[in-house]
Scaffold this motif. Structure first.
Motif, PDB file in Angstrom:
ATOM      1  N   ASP A  41       0.835  -1.188   0.000  1.00 38.76           N
ATOM      2  CA  ASP A  41       0.000   0.000   0.000  1.00 38.76           C
ATOM      3  C   ASP A  41       0.876   1.246   0.000  1.00 38.76           C
ATOM      4  O   ASP A  41       2.095   1.164  -0.120  1.00 38.76           O
ATOM      5  N   ARG A  47       0.225  -5.964   1.049  1.00 37.96           N
ATOM      6  CA  ARG A  47      -1.219  -6.076   0.859  1.00 37.96           C
ATOM      7  C   ARG A  47      -1.615  -7.542   0.686  1.00 37.96           C
ATOM      8  O   ARG A  47      -0.850  -8.348   0.166  1.00 37.96           O
ATOM      9  N   LYS A  74      -8.482  -2.158   3.701  1.00 42.66           N
ATOM     10  CA  LYS A  74      -8.242  -0.971   2.874  1.00 42.66           C
ATOM     11  C   LYS A  74      -9.389  -0.729   1.888  1.00 42.66           C
ATOM     12  O   LYS A  74      -9.775   0.403   1.651  1.00 42.66           O
ATOM     13  N   ALA A  93      -4.214  -4.678   4.515  1.00 40.01           N
ATOM     14  CA  ALA A  93      -2.821  -4.288   4.749  1.00 40.01           C
ATOM     15  C   ALA A  93      -2.360  -4.932   6.043  1.00 40.01           C
ATOM     16  O   ALA A  93      -3.056  -4.870   7.066  1.00 40.01           O
TER      17      ALA A  93
END
Length: 218
Positions: A41, A47, A74, A93
């Motif tokens: 990210d 991620r 996210k 994340a």
């Protein structure tokens, strides 16, 4: 069996347990990207893709846990087919482990805290070279000690960090506790501030070392 029920059965059979608040349920969490520079990210955190049951909706910013790791949601959405909710998919994340708490103690009294501790095992072993020979015949055993580098050390109010008495360094983290005993500082350099309340970079030698794993339920 409906498509949603088939999806839930598949997750129950092959998924991993996810904890979200007080709820636990099966879901898939897999890394995104195959290169180290991919699947991160904006903050550089790894991620992960998530697929979970439609009955358990996620929201952006929510925290979930699985396999000893914590994640932040996210992005997320519910996938539908012909108007039927099949599953929830999301981008997660990885939340880095909480920083260790590092304490300096002497006789049960807290001396101060450090921001980080780097340890290196050193041994005073020496080569044994017979009289008249140019090469060592063996290596004599020596004492093992730990060389510690403590960054961001700050003393508690009224505490003298530089007393000659021994102390111990206790590092508490999520996975357990590390204790270095019989420590004596060898050097210290001020790294911030101009008064006695500043922080220091300290070098120390420890005579002993103990590791204790965290106790988990079940």
């Amino acid at each position: 069996m409906t498509r949603r029920a088939q999806t839930e059965a598949f997750l129950a059979r092959y998924g991993s347990t996810v904890q979200c608040g007080e709820d636990s349920f099966p879901a898939f969490i897999r890394p995104m990207g195959f290169q180290n520079t991919q699947g991160q990210d904006d903050e550089g955190r790894q991620r992960f893709s998530y697929v979970g049951p439609a009955a358990h909706k996620l929201t952006v910013g929510q925290k979930i846990s699985s396999g000893g790791n914590d994640y932040t949601v996210k992005r997320c959405e519910t996938v539908l087919l012909d108007g039927e909710e099949l599953f929830v998919r999301a981008v997660l994340a990885l939340v880095p482990p909480a920083a260790a708490e590092i304490k300096l103690e002497r006789d049960g009294i807290l001396l101060g805290h450090a921001k980080s501790c780097t340890a290196e095992a050193v041994c005073s072993a020496e080569p044994v070279i017979p009289w008249g020979e140019g090469a060592p015949q063996e290596v004599a055993p020596g004492a093992v000690q730990w060389k510690l580098t403590l960054e961001g050390v700050q003393a508690e109010n009224g505490i003298d960090l530089f007393a000659v008495d021994t102390f111990r360094v206790v590092e508490d983290k999520k996975t357990g506790r590390t204790v270095y005993t019989g420590c004596r500082w060898t050097s210290a350099r001020r790294t911030a501030g101009m008064d006695t309340e500043g922080t220091f970079r300290m070098e120390a030698l420890a005579a002993g070392h103990e590791e204790t794993e965290a106790v988990t339920d079940g």
